[in-house]
Design an enzyme around this catalytic site. Sequence first.
Site, PDB file in Angstrom:
ATOM      1  N   GLU A 174      57.069   7.347  79.792  1.00 21.47           N
ATOM      2  CA  GLU A 174      58.499   7.094  80.060  1.00 21.47           C
ATOM      3  C   GLU A 174      59.372   7.557  78.895  1.00 21.47           C
ATOM      4  O   GLU A 174      59.083   7.258  77.741  1.00 21.47           O
ATOM      5  CB  GLU A 174      58.749   5.608  80.329  1.00 21.47           C
ATOM      6  CG  GLU A 174      60.179   5.344  80.794  1.00 21.47           C
ATOM      7  CD  GLU A 174      60.389   3.901  81.260  1.00 21.47           C
ATOM      8  OE1 GLU A 174      61.327   3.663  82.043  1.00 21.47           O
ATOM      9  OE2 GLU A 174      59.627   3.008  80.819  1.00 21.47           O
TER      10      GLU A 174
ATOM     11  N   HIS B 167      57.192   9.174  83.940  1.00 24.07           N
ATOM     12  CA  HIS B 167      57.611   7.942  84.620  1.00 24.07           C
ATOM     13  C   HIS B 167      59.136   7.969  84.755  1.00 24.07           C
ATOM     14  O   HIS B 167      59.871   7.487  83.898  1.00 24.07           O
ATOM     15  CB  HIS B 167      57.160   6.725  83.793  1.00 24.07           C
ATOM     16  CG  HIS B 167      57.492   5.405  84.428  1.00 24.07           C
ATOM     17  ND1 HIS B 167      56.624   4.736  85.255  1.00 24.07           N
ATOM     18  CD2 HIS B 167      58.603   4.630  84.361  1.00 24.07           C
ATOM     19  CE1 HIS B 167      57.180   3.602  85.657  1.00 24.07           C
ATOM     20  NE2 HIS B 167      58.387   3.518  85.124  1.00 24.07           N
TER      21      HIS B 167
ATOM     22  N   ASP C 151      64.041   4.191  84.905  1.00 24.26           N
ATOM     23  CA  ASP C 151      64.631   3.390  85.971  1.00 24.26           C
ATOM     24  C   ASP C 151      66.108   3.766  86.099  1.00 24.26           C
ATOM     25  O   ASP C 151      66.563   4.747  85.525  1.00 24.26           O
ATOM     26  CB  ASP C 151      64.456   1.889  85.672  1.00 24.26           C
ATOM     27  CG  ASP C 151      64.982   1.523  84.286  1.00 24.26           C
ATOM     28  OD1 ASP C 151      65.821   2.275  83.745  1.00 24.26           O
ATOM     29  OD2 ASP C 151      64.549   0.494  83.738  1.00 24.26           O
TER      30      ASP C 151
END
Length: 620
Positions: free
Chosen positions: A571, A514, A167
Site C-alpha cells: 500500500e 493495494h 482506500d
Amino acid sequence: MHSGNQWGGSFDIINSNSGESELEDRSRNMELDRGALHHHHHLDETQQSWLLGPPESNKNKHIDFGCIVCSRRALKWTLSSLAIAFLVIALPIIIVKTLPTHNPRPPPPDKYTLALQKALLFFNAQKSGRLPKSNGIYWRGNSGLQDGSELTDVKGGLVGGFYDAGDNSKFHFPMSYAMTMLSWSLIEYGHKYKSIQEYNHIRDLIKWGTDYLLLTFNSTAIKINKIYAQVGGSHNGSTIPDDHYCWERPEDMDYKRPVQTIYSGPDLAGEMAAAFAAASIVFQDNTAYSKKLIKAAQTVFAFARDSGKRSRYSVGNPYIEPYYNSTGYYDEYMWGATWLYYATGEANYILLATNPGMSKNSKAFYGIPDLSVPSWDNKLPAAMLLLTRFRIFLSPGYPYEDMLRMYHNVTSLTMCSYLQRYNVFNWTRGGMIQLKPGTPQPLQYVSTAAFLANLFADYLNATGVPGWNCGSEFIQSDVLRRFATSQIDYILGKNPMNMSYVVGYGTKFPRHVHHRGASIPDDKKRYSCTGGWKWKDSRNPNPNNITGAMVGGPDKFDRFNDVRNEYNYTEPSLAANAGLVAALASLTSSGGHGIDKNTIFQAVPPLYPQNPPPPPPWKP
C-alpha cells in the site's frame, strides 16, 4: 624599403614633355591646391589626402613597384602561397560558418529525475473532487462530489483534497504533512523543479491540497472552535459499507462518508498551520493567495495554542485513532511556529519555537533514537533541522542562540545516528536502515530520513563547512550524501529483490498494489461494495498502474510479497510519497546541486541591529 605614398607604392615620375607652358600649368595647379588646403585647414592628413585625391595620372608616367616586380619567380611564389593559405585557413572557416548550426542536446535526465517525475504523478492519481482535464491519469474521474454536503457551514461541502492511500479516506493530518513536505522541497530546490519542467506541476498539487484544507474550518475568522479532521474512513472492524469494508473505485462510492469534527487538536492544527505557512512562501508571487494562507495559518495556530483545547486530536476516535494516532503535539508546536516565523517574520513565533519549555515538553534533548525518525507523527527532527537552518545562515544571536545551538547539536547527533558505523539503528543485509524496527511499511521513514540527511549536507556545503562532528570524529558531508543515495537507490531497485518499489520506475516493480482505483478496470462498469471484492482478491496484476506510488516496502529480511491483500507490503500513502519526492528532488543533478538559501527567509526582518522582545511567558 622604398619611400612612397599612402598606399605603399614608390613613384618615379619621368616627364616626356618639358617647357614653359608645363611650368605655368604646374604653378597654377599648386595655387589651386593651396586654396583647397586652406579651405580644409581643420582636416587631418588622411582627410586632406582623400579630398585632394591621388596624383594626376599620365599615360607617359612609369610606376615602379620596386623589388616585388623584380622577379617573376618571387611573384609567382607569393601568389601560390596566398592561394594555399586561402585553401587551408579561410575556406574551412567559410564552410563551417555557412553550415546550419545545431544546439547541443542536453544530457539525459538522471535516474532521480525520472523517478521524481513519476513520484509526483501519484498525487494526481490520489485527487478527489472535480478533476481538471489535464490531470493525466486516464483511469481517474470525478469523485467525492457529495463529501461534506450535510454540513451547513461549508458552502459546497468538503469537495477536493487527496485520498490518503489505497482506500478512499481523506485524513487531514497526513494530508497537511504531505503539503508541508512538498512545499519545503520546492522552497529549497525550486531551481531543480524548474529545470525538469515540474515547477508548475508541484505548485498545482500543493494548491490542490491547501485549497481543500481551507474548507475544513472558518478560515476568515480570527478565532475558531472546531476543525473538520477527516472525511470517510472506517470504524475499526466494522462490517457496514465504508471505505475499508467496500472495495470500490472512488468514482463509484455509494456509501455514507461521515465527517469527523474535532473541538481540540493542537497536533492537527499545528500541522495545518505549517502547511499553510510553508505554502504561503511557495506562492509569494501570488500576493493575495499567499496572504490568505498566512491568515489561515495564524488562525489554526491560535486554535492549537488555545489552552482549553489541549488534547490530541485522535484520542478516543475510532475512525482516526487506529490509523493516524498522534502521540503528541509539541513537535507540531515547534514545526508550525518555525514555518510561521519564516512566512511572517513575526518574532513571537520564533520566540515560541526556541522557548526552553518547548524542548522540555517535546523531549527534544532526551536522546531517544525513535525521536530522530521523521514521520507524519514526529516532526521533531525536521523542525530542529529547520531551526538549525536559521542558525547556520542568519546567526541571529541573543535571545535565540542558546536554544538554536542545542537544536543544532541534536540535529548533528540525528545525522550521526543514520550512519551504519555507529550502530544506533539496525540495517538489513541488503542495505536498508531500519528506523522503526517492528513497524511495517518502512520506506516512508527511510525516504524522509534520506531527505533530511541530504538537506543537512547541502546546508553545510552552502556555508563552506566540509562536515560535522560525531563525538570526537569529524565526518565529511559527502558521507551523508552517500547515505541518502544508498537508501534511495535501495528503493529504486538496488536491493536483494532487484525490484523498484516505485511503481512504473524500472522494469520490475509491484504489480498488485493495494489500491482500489488501480485494481479495478476502467471498463465503464460499476462494481458494488462487495462486488469489487473479486478485484481485491484477484491474483492478476492491477489493470491500472498507479505510476509513481512508493509501496510500503520489504520486511527486515529484505523480502517483499507482491500481494494486493498484504497492504503492509503493497500500500502507498500521501505522507510516504511526499518524503520520497523531497528526497529525489534533493538528489537529482538536474538544475545543478545545492539549495536556494534566501527564498525561505524573505519575510524575516533584518536581525541587526535588533532589540528583540523578551520571551513570552511559557504556557505548557
